[in-house]
Write a protein that holds these residues in place. Structure first.
Motif, mmCIF file in Angstrom:
data_model
loop_
_atom_site.group_PDB
_atom_site.id
_atom_site.type_symbol
_atom_site.label_atom_id
_atom_site.label_comp_id
_atom_site.label_asym_id
_atom_site.label_seq_id
_atom_site.Cartn_x
_atom_site.Cartn_y
_atom_site.Cartn_z
ATOM 1 N N ARG A 197 -4.412 -1.192 -2.552
ATOM 2 C CA ARG A 197 -3.114 -0.657 -2.131
ATOM 3 C C ARG A 197 -2.888 -0.872 -0.635
ATOM 4 O O ARG A 197 -1.791 -1.231 -0.212
ATOM 5 N N LYS A 198 -3.952 -0.668 0.173
ATOM 6 C CA LYS A 198 -3.825 -0.879 1.612
ATOM 7 C C LYS A 198 -3.517 -2.340 1.918
ATOM 8 O O LYS A 198 -2.635 -2.643 2.731
ATOM 9 N N SER A 231 0.000 -3.111 0.874
ATOM 10 C CA SER A 231 0.949 -2.521 1.806
ATOM 11 C C SER A 231 1.046 -3.346 3.084
ATOM 12 O O SER A 231 2.142 -3.584 3.608
ATOM 13 N N LYS A 267 4.274 -5.427 4.459
ATOM 14 C CA LYS A 267 4.781 -5.180 5.809
ATOM 15 C C LYS A 267 4.908 -6.481 6.588
ATOM 16 O O LYS A 267 5.915 -6.720 7.267
ATOM 17 N N GLU A 296 7.402 -6.352 -5.367
ATOM 18 C CA GLU A 296 6.826 -5.070 -4.986
ATOM 19 C C GLU A 296 6.933 -4.066 -6.120
ATOM 20 O O GLU A 296 5.985 -3.330 -6.403
ATOM 21 N N GLN A 313 3.837 -2.319 -8.025
ATOM 22 C CA GLN A 313 3.697 -0.865 -8.141
ATOM 23 C C GLN A 313 3.470 -0.452 -9.590
ATOM 24 O O GLN A 313 2.636 0.400 -9.886
#
Length: 341
Positions: free
Chosen positions: A45-46, A49, A53, A237, A241
């Motif tokens: 997840r990191k 993310s 970004k 995205e 998810q």
């Protein structure tokens, strides 16, 4: 008079001890495996993310860069105010220089003034983003003309041309020492510079940035392409998810025990209820026994197991319903809740 010895003693037969040891080892292994999976999911997840970004920042930069297209920047209503004394006579001989890359224009030279309006002076500077590396900055420099030792710089500043695209704006800049000149990144998107007054006066002018028609069309195509890309990123995205969410659900067993109800409403004439609890997961449901004449009850020794397979059962939540038993007119619904497995 020799005292006493005290201890606890437990005798565990060999087979039973081995079974308990194996069960404990298996439980510890499952816990370690779950911890490992949770760490992997958190790291994923990191990373995802951070990737999103970076993609958004890159897309934003591309969109911003696409706005700077080839065109003409016109400067008019030029004036200088409160210039410092540069000559022995307590005055200056100022002229203003506008520079964008290799393209530059300058005003006329005025003798012996500290304030001046360059009436009827207008200048157009060609802006070519290919020569400016995508930057949309115009450098404004004010000099004191000197025929002997060379021109003396009074002060400089810079401003972004984008806010003046197809609309004329008024710009007021406090002149800064040459060593304090801001680079493009720090001055980007600022219409009126807010640097402090260094006592070097200010330069005032109107600015209008008119893009070339050919580049406008190309710019629209680039923006449309960027919009499509942004939409693709948003869809990706959303899919990620959903995928991440589904990865948390694996085949297994869902057990319910220690079931109890508390503070139920009075459903019968005697001020009590006859409650039972219905558990439902997908198409499978199970219910407790019926407790008679109570508003609080613990269903002791009642345990229920559901086999959960996310590939078969689309539901991710268990539905819990509480009813008041009535053998005459049908059970009365008391309330419901749901819980993620």
């Amino acid at each position: 008079g020799l005292g006493k010895v005290i201890f606890w003693m437990l005798y565990t037969p060999g087979d039973e001890w081995i079974k308990k040891y194996e069960e404990e080892a298996l439980r510890k292994k499952k816990e370690d495996e779950q911890i490992r999976k949770n760490k992997e999911l958190e790291n994923f997840r990191k990373q995802e993310s951070e990737r999103i970004k970076l993609d958004e920042e890159k897309k934003k930069k591309e969109v911003d860069d696409a706005k700077y297209v080839k065109g003409v920047v016109k400067f008019s209503n030029i004036s200088v105010r409160n210039l410092p004394k540069m000559d022995i006579g307590g005055k200056a001989d100022p002229f203003v220089l506008f520079r964008m890359g290799d393209s530059e224009k300058q005003t006329s030279i005025v003798k012996s003034v500290l304030n001046y309006d360059y009436i009827d002076e207008e200048y157009e500077v060609i802006y070519d983003p290919s020569k400016m590396k995508g930057q949309g900055i115009v450098d404004v420099e004010v000099y004191d003309y000197d025929t002997i030792g060379g021109n003396d710089i009074i002060g400089i500043n810079s401003v972004d041309i984008l806010p003046s695209m197809n609309k004329e704006i008024k710009v007021e800049l406090f002149l800064q020492p040459k060593k304090s000149k801001k680079d493009f990144e720090s001055s980007k998107s600022i219409i009126l510079q807010e640097e402090p007054d260094q006592g070097l006066g200010k330069v005032i002018f109107s600015m209008l940035y008119t893009p070339d028609l050919e580049f406008i069309q190309k710019n629209k195509e680039i923006q449309l392409r960027n919009q499509r890309r942004a939409e693709e990123l948003r869809q990706q995205e959303q899919e990620n998810q959903m995928k991440n969410s589904d990865n948390q659900y694996v085949k297994g067993n869902v057990n319910f025990s220690n079931i109890q109800v508390q503070n139920l409403p009075m459903m019968d004439f005697n001020g009590k209820s006859d409650p039972f609890v219905l558990l439902r997961l997908g198409n499978e449901e199970k219910k407790t026994s019926t407790a008679l004449g109570t508003l609080n009850y613990q269903y002791k020794n009642e345990s229920f197991d559901f086999t959960y397979d996310p590939a078969v059962t689309q539901e991710r939540k268990v539905e819990i319903e509480v009813y008041d038993y009535d053998n005459e007119i049908g059970n009365d619904f008391i309330g419901t809740a749901n819980m993620d497995v």
